[in-house]
Design a protein around this motif. Sequence first.
Motif, PDB file in Angstrom:
ATOM      1  N   TYR A 101       0.599  -1.356  -0.101  1.00  0.00           N
ATOM      2  CA  TYR A 101       0.077   0.054  -0.188  1.00  0.00           C
ATOM      3  C   TYR A 101       0.824   1.506   0.010  1.00  0.00           C
ATOM      4  O   TYR A 101       0.341   2.416  -0.038  1.00  0.00           O
ATOM      5  N   GLY A 102       2.051   0.986   0.171  1.00  0.00           N
ATOM      6  CA  GLY A 102       3.122   2.533   0.194  1.00  0.00           C
ATOM      7  C   GLY A 102       3.345   2.634   1.601  1.00  0.00           C
ATOM      8  O   GLY A 102       2.451   2.995   2.294  1.00  0.00           O
ATOM      9  N   TYR A 103       4.817   3.153   1.614  1.00  0.00           N
ATOM     10  CA  TYR A 103       5.180   3.382   3.029  1.00  0.00           C
ATOM     11  C   TYR A 103       4.915   4.805   3.329  1.00  0.00           C
ATOM     12  O   TYR A 103       4.665   4.954   4.404  1.00  0.00           O
ATOM     13  N   THR A 104       4.356   5.604   2.206  1.00  0.00           N
ATOM     14  CA  THR A 104       4.176   7.041   2.881  1.00  0.00           C
ATOM     15  C   THR A 104       2.964   7.229   3.600  1.00  0.00           C
ATOM     16  O   THR A 104       2.926   8.009   4.694  1.00  0.00           O
ATOM     17  N   VAL A 125      -8.785  -7.194   4.818  1.00  0.00           N
ATOM     18  CA  VAL A 125     -10.090  -6.538   4.341  1.00  0.00           C
ATOM     19  C   VAL A 125     -10.832  -7.411   3.551  1.00  0.00           C
ATOM     20  O   VAL A 125     -10.707  -8.138   2.739  1.00  0.00           O
ATOM     21  N   PRO A 126     -12.277  -7.590   4.151  1.00  0.00           N
ATOM     22  CA  PRO A 126     -13.355  -8.487   3.553  1.00  0.00           C
ATOM     23  C   PRO A 126     -13.627  -8.079   2.328  1.00  0.00           C
ATOM     24  O   PRO A 126     -13.576  -7.031   1.690  1.00  0.00           O
ATOM     25  N   LEU A 127     -14.782  -9.023   1.630  1.00  0.00           N
ATOM     26  CA  LEU A 127     -15.416  -8.748   0.516  1.00  0.00           C
ATOM     27  C   LEU A 127     -16.409  -7.477   0.670  1.00  0.00           C
ATOM     28  O   LEU A 127     -16.807  -6.819  -0.271  1.00  0.00           O
ATOM     29  N   THR A 128     -17.090  -7.333   1.569  1.00  0.00           N
ATOM     30  CA  THR A 128     -17.990  -6.389   2.048  1.00  0.00           C
ATOM     31  C   THR A 128     -18.029  -5.813   3.260  1.00  0.00           C
ATOM     32  O   THR A 128     -17.451  -6.009   4.046  1.00  0.00           O
ATOM     33  N   PHE A 129     -18.621  -4.570   3.515  1.00  0.00           N
ATOM     34  CA  PHE A 129     -18.885  -3.752   4.630  1.00  0.00           C
ATOM     35  C   PHE A 129     -20.360  -3.597   4.584  1.00  0.00           C
ATOM     36  O   PHE A 129     -21.087  -3.594   3.958  1.00  0.00           O
ATOM     37  N   HIS A 130     -20.765  -3.449   5.960  1.00  0.00           N
ATOM     38  CA  HIS A 130     -22.133  -3.075   6.367  1.00  0.00           C
ATOM     39  C   HIS A 130     -21.885  -1.823   7.564  1.00  0.00           C
ATOM     40  O   HIS A 130     -21.537  -2.228   8.662  1.00  0.00           O
ATOM     41  N   CYS A 131     -22.354  -0.723   7.295  1.00  0.00           N
ATOM     42  CA  CYS A 131     -22.415   0.134   7.963  1.00  0.00           C
ATOM     43  C   CYS A 131     -21.222   0.686   8.852  1.00  0.00           C
ATOM     44  O   CYS A 131     -20.942   0.651   9.973  1.00  0.00           O
ATOM     45  N   PRO A 132     -19.983   0.630   7.888  1.00  0.00           N
ATOM     46  CA  PRO A 132     -18.838   0.935   8.385  1.00  0.00           C
ATOM     47  C   PRO A 132     -18.493   1.980   9.512  1.00  0.00           C
ATOM     48  O   PRO A 132     -17.617   1.941  10.470  1.00  0.00           O
ATOM     49  N   TRP A 133     -19.241   3.031   9.013  1.00  0.00           N
ATOM     50  CA  TRP A 133     -19.077   4.300   9.816  1.00  0.00           C
ATOM     51  C   TRP A 133     -19.393   4.277  11.393  1.00  0.00           C
ATOM     52  O   TRP A 133     -19.136   4.855  12.110  1.00  0.00           O
ATOM     53  N   PRO A 193      -5.446   3.774   2.329  1.00  0.00           N
ATOM     54  CA  PRO A 193      -5.138   3.347   1.203  1.00  0.00           C
ATOM     55  C   PRO A 193      -5.397   1.892   1.183  1.00  0.00           C
ATOM     56  O   PRO A 193      -5.664   1.102   0.082  1.00  0.00           O
ATOM     57  N   GLN A 194      -5.294   1.180   2.393  1.00  0.00           N
ATOM     58  CA  GLN A 194      -5.680  -0.522   2.151  1.00  0.00           C
ATOM     59  C   GLN A 194      -6.802  -0.534   1.785  1.00  0.00           C
ATOM     60  O   GLN A 194      -7.074  -1.619   0.911  1.00  0.00           O
ATOM     61  N   VAL A 195      -7.953  -0.077   2.558  1.00  0.00           N
ATOM     62  CA  VAL A 195      -9.327  -0.241   2.183  1.00  0.00           C
ATOM     63  C   VAL A 195      -9.671   0.327   0.694  1.00  0.00           C
ATOM     64  O   VAL A 195     -10.296  -0.247  -0.100  1.00  0.00           O
ATOM     65  N   GLU A 196      -9.100   1.402   0.410  1.00  0.00           N
ATOM     66  CA  GLU A 196      -9.235   1.913  -0.855  1.00  0.00           C
ATOM     67  C   GLU A 196      -8.837   1.024  -2.041  1.00  0.00           C
ATOM     68  O   GLU A 196      -9.518   0.722  -3.249  1.00  0.00           O
ATOM     69  N   LYS A 197      -7.610   0.423  -1.918  1.00  0.00           N
ATOM     70  CA  LYS A 197      -7.068  -0.609  -2.708  1.00  0.00           C
ATOM     71  C   LYS A 197      -7.770  -1.966  -2.959  1.00  0.00           C
ATOM     72  O   LYS A 197      -8.060  -2.331  -3.828  1.00  0.00           O
ATOM     73  N   GLU A 198      -8.184  -2.330  -1.847  1.00  0.00           N
ATOM     74  CA  GLU A 198      -9.077  -3.644  -1.472  1.00  0.00           C
ATOM     75  C   GLU A 198     -10.284  -3.652  -1.999  1.00  0.00           C
ATOM     76  O   GLU A 198     -11.007  -4.503  -2.529  1.00  0.00           O
ATOM     77  N   CYS A 199     -11.016  -2.352  -1.592  1.00  0.00           N
ATOM     78  CA  CYS A 199     -12.610  -2.221  -2.088  1.00  0.00           C
ATOM     79  C   CYS A 199     -12.623  -1.277  -3.443  1.00  0.00           C
ATOM     80  O   CYS A 199     -13.069  -0.290  -2.603  1.00  0.00           O
TER      81      CYS A 199
END
Length: 135
Positions: free
Chosen positions: A74-77, A93-101, A112-118
Amino acid sequence: AEEDEYFALILASLGAPLPTAYEAALFGVETFFAEQAREYYGPYNQSQIESFLTKRWGKDGIAIEEKMHLRKTYGYTYFGNDNNLASSTMRTVPLTFHCPWKYHALDITSGPQVEKECKFLSKIFDQSESNYQWK
């Protein structure tokens, strides 16, 4: 939530095969990522984890999960070039999310991890501070 209890009762009474908490977290996250499910509902040994990953994510499941725990993916920065940062800060990181907020900070779900995987999460989920919910 009520619907969780409803489905658990119905599925259990039907004798449906239910996943472990870890397996469920591989599919979708509301409150716990897989690492938290493993900690709270384990212990699971490594062969069980590998079996769950292969069963739920296919033959490449183990490699996919291992890659998610490498900072360089995901990049060291993002991590402030901190070479001492433990890989335990990475999530499966799972396949789906439910109300993550409801349960997770914005820096997790928009990192960046969640953005890349989802890749589609940003299309269905408004991650601005002022309107943190589904679009």
